[in-house]
Design a protein around this motif. Structure first.
Motif, mmCIF file in Angstrom:
data_model
loop_
_atom_site.group_PDB
_atom_site.id
_atom_site.type_symbol
_atom_site.label_atom_id
_atom_site.label_comp_id
_atom_site.label_asym_id
_atom_site.label_seq_id
_atom_site.Cartn_x
_atom_site.Cartn_y
_atom_site.Cartn_z
ATOM 1 N N LEU A 180 8.407 13.957 9.313
ATOM 2 C CA LEU A 180 7.461 12.731 9.482
ATOM 3 C C LEU A 180 8.289 11.339 9.040
ATOM 4 N N ALA A 181 8.986 11.459 8.102
ATOM 5 C CA ALA A 181 9.894 10.335 7.750
ATOM 6 C C ALA A 181 10.549 9.896 8.952
ATOM 7 N N GLY A 182 11.414 10.827 9.333
ATOM 8 C CA GLY A 182 12.266 10.453 10.505
ATOM 9 C C GLY A 182 11.695 9.877 11.803
ATOM 10 N N ALA A 183 10.328 10.561 12.003
ATOM 11 C CA ALA A 183 9.548 10.219 13.162
ATOM 12 C C ALA A 183 8.829 8.659 12.830
ATOM 13 N N ALA A 184 8.726 8.381 11.627
ATOM 14 C CA ALA A 184 8.262 6.967 11.383
ATOM 15 C C ALA A 184 9.458 6.103 11.717
ATOM 16 N N LEU A 185 10.699 6.205 11.145
ATOM 17 C CA LEU A 185 11.683 5.614 11.326
ATOM 18 C C LEU A 185 12.012 5.374 13.074
ATOM 19 N N LEU A 186 11.966 6.365 13.622
ATOM 20 C CA LEU A 186 12.322 6.428 14.949
ATOM 21 C C LEU A 186 11.135 5.440 15.855
ATOM 22 N N PHE A 187 10.001 5.713 15.240
ATOM 23 C CA PHE A 187 8.813 4.788 15.687
ATOM 24 C C PHE A 187 9.314 3.167 15.553
ATOM 25 N N THR A 188 9.673 2.979 14.356
ATOM 26 C CA THR A 188 9.935 1.603 13.899
ATOM 27 C C THR A 188 11.183 1.161 14.812
ATOM 28 N N LEU A 189 12.148 1.879 15.006
ATOM 29 C CA LEU A 189 13.338 1.559 15.747
ATOM 30 C C LEU A 189 12.725 1.317 17.529
ATOM 31 N N LEU A 190 12.012 2.017 18.013
ATOM 32 C CA LEU A 190 11.513 1.852 19.349
ATOM 33 C C LEU A 190 10.658 0.513 19.271
ATOM 34 N N LEU A 191 10.023 0.337 18.375
ATOM 35 C CA LEU A 191 9.206 -0.794 18.434
ATOM 36 C C LEU A 191 9.877 -2.046 18.143
ATOM 37 N N THR A 192 11.227 -2.124 17.674
ATOM 38 C CA THR A 192 12.111 -3.024 17.308
ATOM 39 C C THR A 192 12.795 -3.351 18.741
ATOM 40 N N PRO A 206 0.925 -1.294 -0.200
ATOM 41 C CA PRO A 206 0.208 -0.169 0.054
ATOM 42 C C PRO A 206 0.976 1.325 0.078
ATOM 43 N N PRO A 207 1.923 1.392 0.875
ATOM 44 C CA PRO A 207 2.614 2.847 0.787
ATOM 45 C C PRO A 207 3.491 2.726 -0.426
ATOM 46 N N LEU A 208 4.021 1.649 -0.987
ATOM 47 C CA LEU A 208 5.070 1.762 -1.955
ATOM 48 C C LEU A 208 4.159 1.700 -3.294
ATOM 49 N N ALA A 209 3.239 1.125 -3.525
ATOM 50 C CA ALA A 209 2.447 0.652 -5.013
ATOM 51 C C ALA A 209 1.354 1.968 -4.911
ATOM 52 N N PHE A 210 0.691 2.304 -3.851
ATOM 53 C CA PHE A 210 -0.445 3.128 -4.003
ATOM 54 C C PHE A 210 -0.114 4.408 -3.474
ATOM 55 N N MET A 249 6.965 2.780 4.779
ATOM 56 C CA MET A 249 6.230 3.833 5.233
ATOM 57 C C MET A 249 7.065 5.286 5.298
ATOM 58 N N ALA A 250 8.187 5.035 6.050
ATOM 59 C CA ALA A 250 8.926 6.359 5.766
ATOM 60 C C ALA A 250 9.334 6.838 4.481
ATOM 61 N N ALA A 251 9.617 5.873 3.586
ATOM 62 C CA ALA A 251 9.745 6.139 2.194
ATOM 63 C C ALA A 251 8.592 6.831 1.521
ATOM 64 N N THR A 252 7.254 6.336 1.984
ATOM 65 C CA THR A 252 6.236 7.269 1.406
ATOM 66 C C THR A 252 6.271 8.441 2.084
ATOM 67 N N LEU A 253 6.283 8.809 3.247
ATOM 68 C CA LEU A 253 6.136 10.065 3.957
ATOM 69 C C LEU A 253 7.287 10.981 3.360
ATOM 70 N N ALA A 254 8.362 10.505 3.022
ATOM 71 C CA ALA A 254 9.521 11.312 2.512
ATOM 72 C C ALA A 254 9.212 11.768 1.035
ATOM 73 N N LEU A 255 8.943 10.926 0.407
ATOM 74 C CA LEU A 255 8.695 11.098 -1.309
ATOM 75 C C LEU A 255 7.231 11.538 -1.551
ATOM 76 N N GLY A 256 6.286 10.872 -0.740
ATOM 77 C CA GLY A 256 4.903 11.262 -1.156
ATOM 78 C C GLY A 256 4.516 12.583 -0.963
ATOM 79 N N ILE A 257 4.777 13.057 0.299
ATOM 80 C CA ILE A 257 4.131 14.290 0.871
ATOM 81 C C ILE A 257 5.389 15.270 1.126
ATOM 82 N N GLY A 258 6.601 14.931 0.876
ATOM 83 C CA GLY A 258 8.116 15.498 0.962
ATOM 84 C C GLY A 258 8.102 16.238 2.399
ATOM 85 N N SER A 259 7.893 15.286 3.436
ATOM 86 C CA SER A 259 8.149 15.469 4.535
ATOM 87 C C SER A 259 9.117 14.477 5.450
ATOM 88 N N PRO A 260 10.562 15.148 5.383
ATOM 89 C CA PRO A 260 11.582 14.360 6.045
ATOM 90 C C PRO A 260 11.324 14.387 7.570
#
Length: 786
Positions: free
Chosen positions: A186-198, A124-128, A173-184
């Motif tokens: 939000l992309a960073g926040a998504a990566l940080l959230f992913t790291l914390l979940l890991t 969904p984030p990469l294809a749509f 999802m971080a890639a989509t946030l960075a490229l789709g709406i151009g918000s680094p």
């Protein structure tokens, strides 16, 4: 006790790679049951995760329906549901085959589940995402975040698969946030959230493994205990016992009853303490072991190796008891169950051997060997747990005087009283022992509370300084304490003992009755003492010693009466070394006899050049007087110098008379027979006794400068002491010399109090030999201060 508890409940070390299922470690841990527990926990919420995937797919379709062709969304959602179903049913199927044990392959294969689900949900984030607006992308991120969180919570038992899934979805999802709406951002926040979940996934997975490892250890222990209990039941040397919540005997074991010499039916329902107390129950005179047992039962805490005396047919036997509390499924206390054994013979044999090897025969305290072993163990425990231990050395003040004056039997009984007082001060945290002679030691297992350790040191000094009544003698001694903290002041038992010994030496050097903690500079001071001692051994031969002479004048006329010879040391490297430093060192190193003989000969040689009315006074140490050969030394010094005997005055201190049965009094009598005069120095500052004043023919008594200074300040006690000494000397036909007179007022004061001679800075400081010789030969009619 604390260290044992910590080791019992310490968390096992879990290898991260083994936890993730990457390899099997070559340790003693059985990972088969642990991996089975991982698989079981991962399958428990498999259907929940299937539902979460289906609901998530439906939400994604609703969010993207206005923006993405419906056939694409339907195709993707069908694939997502199929993959999620396959993963769920696969995990349920694997659980049935891994009931008690699982292999590394079982855990490693779950990575495929994570990769499959991650790939499906990255679509969904990469294809749509290209066709979605900002609101749709944020909605998509919300759904994926919830799905990632649910996976981290529900599937943490399989951390590698979950981490792979979370990472793939989070990065996409971080890639989509960075490229789709151009918000680094939000992309960073998504990566940080992913790291914390890991990280959270890994932590939860580790916690599960730790819990399972603990359960396995407990089960193994329970199995071992059961085997031991069955062995006890089958043997005749031990027996089982059991009590209910009211501490009454339940189902009395036959061997337990036989060991007590009673019928099992007779003790069923009786309080266990009454059964064990036997004939002492009515009198209430319970043994310490029985009281300790009562406390353990009251506290409902397990215990082992508890020794208590039991009377069987009028004879005392020793039992060793161990037990653990019992609780039902609801946690309600049900009583105790334990094991007992008769260890009378073993105890008697062990006690004899232990006392012979590790206990002092005089006091019953642990001896040097036992103390060293206890200190080494305390050091190991402190090193192991990052804690601190402590070691105290205790030296009795003035004990030697008791031994010398009243004899060794009284001294031995006094040491017994000292040990009794020390034993009253200890807790389970301390061990007190006797190192030998009048030295004791304390090993403190837990010294984390420094203030408490220091309070104990002060308490020891205060307790040991109270008067003792021994064989109708009232005895006053004291104590000095040296303290060292390990491993700070020494990383081995030997180093810590050395540090405590240095601290004790400082306490003794300060006059006793105090305690000092070790400081690094004490090692420097000890090294300085060692170097000074080496230099002192050759100081006379190297012409580093010389004499100064302080004038002694008539108190009334100011006429010069004589000089006191004072030893001085000038070292080429250390410069002028204070007598307060090298004289005690010479006494400790047994060099004072050699130095004293040199002083005597040099003073006699010099005094022979003076006018015939001028005397010379020489200080003599107790060690010299306890040597019968000293009489010959004095006679030879007089003969070789040509000095008349009546112009030589030997000054002795009261400590000379503290040793009974020695040759000191006989040596003094023979010296007096030579015609040498005798002066008593520092009267009233030591162990004063009027007995030796009447037995020994002193020509004068010297009043210590501390009394002169006190009297000059108007201290009534000092004035009264000077008057008493003067009156005593007059009645015995002796002169009195006031030391330390520094002002004209002090001169007039001691003159008014009746002193016959005066010595001090007011009349002159210690003079070099040439200046003293000039005064002694010039013979001025009146020697007064300039």
């Amino acid at each position: 006790m604390t260290s044992q508890t910590n080791s019992q409940f310490a968390k096992p070390r879990i290898d991260a790679r083994a936890l993730l299922g990457l390899y099997d470690p070559a340790d003693t841990t059985d990972w088969g049951p642990i991996r089975a527990a991982q698989m079981h926990a991962g399958s428990q919420l498999a259907l929940f995760m299937l539902g979460a995937n289906v609901v998530g797919a439906a939400l994604v379709v609703l969010i993207l329906a206005p923006l993405v062709p419906l056939w694409q969304l339907a195709s993707w959602s069908a694939v997502a549901a199929a993959v999620a179903s396959a993963v769920a049913f696969r995990r349920l199927a694997v659980r049935n085959g891994t009931g008690t044990t699982a292999t590394l392959a079982h855990v490693r294969d779950t990575v495929l589940d994570g990769v499959s689900l991650g790939a499906v949900w990255s679509v969904p984030p990469l294809a749509f995402g290209y066709a979605a607006d900002a609101n749709a992308i944020l909605g998509l991120w919300t759904v994926l975040s919830l799905l990632m969180t649910a996976s981290a919570v529900a599937m943490a038992a399989l951390p590698l698969a979950t981490i792979v899934f979370v990472s793939i979805v989070g990065v996409s999802m971080a890639a989509t946030l960075a490229l789709g709406i151009g918000s680094p951002v939000l992309a960073g926040a998504a990566l940080l959230f992913t790291l914390l979940l890991t990280m959270a996934t890994f932590a939860r997975g580790k916690a599960l493994v730790v819990i399972r490892a603990g359960e396995m250890a407990i089960a193994e222990r329970d199995e071992t205990v059961s085997l031991l209990l069955r062995e006890f039941e089958e043997s005749g040397s031990d027996w089982l016992w059991e009590i209910d919540a009211q501490r009454r005997v339940v189902r009395a074991n036959p061997r337990f009853a036989v060991s007590l010499g009673v019928d099992p039916k007779a003790i069923n329902g009786m309080p266990i303490l009454e059964v064990l107390a036997g004939p002492t129950w009515e009198a209430g005179n319970f043994a310490a072991g029985l009281r300790e047992l009562a406390e353990k039962l009251k506290a409902r805490e397990p215990f082992r190796d508890l020794l208590l005396p039991v009377y069987v047919d009028g004879a005392e036997r020793w039992w060793e008891m161990a037990a653990s509390p019992r609780f039902d499924d609801r946690g309600a206390f049900r009583g105790f169950r334990g094991v007992g054994s008769d260890v009378t013979e073993q105890r008697e044999s062990a006690d004899k051997i232990n006392k012979m090897a590790r206990f002092d025969t005089l006091t019953g305290l642990p001896n040097r060997l036992f103390i060293n072993e206890a200190l080494a163990k305390a050091m190991d425990e402190a090193e192991k747990w990052g804690a601190r231990c402590a070691f105290m050395m205790i030296d009795l003040d003035r004990f030697k005087a008791v031994n010398d004056t009243l004899g060794h039997p009284i001294g031995d009984r006094l040491l017994g009283r000292v040990s009794e007082r020390l034993q009253q001060l200890i807790t389970e945290n301390e061990m007190i022992g006797r190192l030998g002679g009048d030295e004791f030691a304390v090993v403190i297992g837990d010294a984390s509370d420094t203030a408490r350790v220091e309070r104990l040191a002060h308490t020891i000094i205060e307790t040991l300084s109270r008067p003792y009544e021994v064989d109708q003698h009232t005895l006053y001694i004291g104590a000095s304490v040296g303290l060292a903290i390990g491993p700070r002041d020494g990383r081995t038992a030997e180093m810590l003992i050395r540090s405590a010994d240095l601290a004790l030496y400082r306490s003794k050097d300060a006059g006793g009755g105090v305690f000092h903690a070790y400081e690094p500079q004490l090692h420097m001071a000890a090294e300085e003492r060692r170097v000074l001692e080496i230099a002192l051994r050759t100081a006379v031969e190297n012409n580093q010693m010389h004499l100064n002479y302080q004038p002694v004048v008539d108190a009334a006329s100011g006429q010069l009466m004589g000089f006191e010879a004072l030893l001085r040391w000038t070292h080429p490297e250390f410069g002028n070394v204070s007598p307060a430093k090298f004289v005690p060192l010479a006494e400790d190193a047994r060099l004072i006899g050699h130095l004293g003989e040199w002083v005597l000969r040099a003073a006699c040689d010099e005094a022979a050049r003076w006018d015939s009315s001028i005397r010379v006074a020489v200080n003599v140490s107790p060690e010299q007087l306890h040597n019968p050969a000293f009489v010959g030394v004095v006679a030879q010094a007089l003969a070789q110098s040509g000095l008349p005997a009546d112009r030589l005055e030997l000054e002795v201190t009261e400590s000379v008379f503290m040793r009974e049965g020695t040759a000191a009094v006989q040596v003094l009598d023979k010296i007096l027979d030579l015609g040498v005069r005798l002066s008593l120095d520092d009267f009233g500052t030591g162990y004063s006794s009027l007995g030796y004043l009447s037995r020994t023919r002193f020509s004068s008594i010297k009043i210590d400068r501390s009394f002169v200074q006190g009297a000059s300040k108007g201290t009534k006690e000092a004035i009264a002491i000077i008057r008493a000494v003067v009156a005593l000397a007059d009645s015995l036909g002796m002169a009195t010399t006031a030391e330390g007179v520094e002002t004209e007022d002090e001169h007039h004061m001691v003159q008014a109090l009746g002193c016959t001679k005066v010595q001090g800075y007011y009349f002159g400081r210690p003079l070099p030999v040439e200046e003293a010789r000039g005064l002694a030969i010039r013979r001025p009619g009146n020697y007064a201060a300039a």
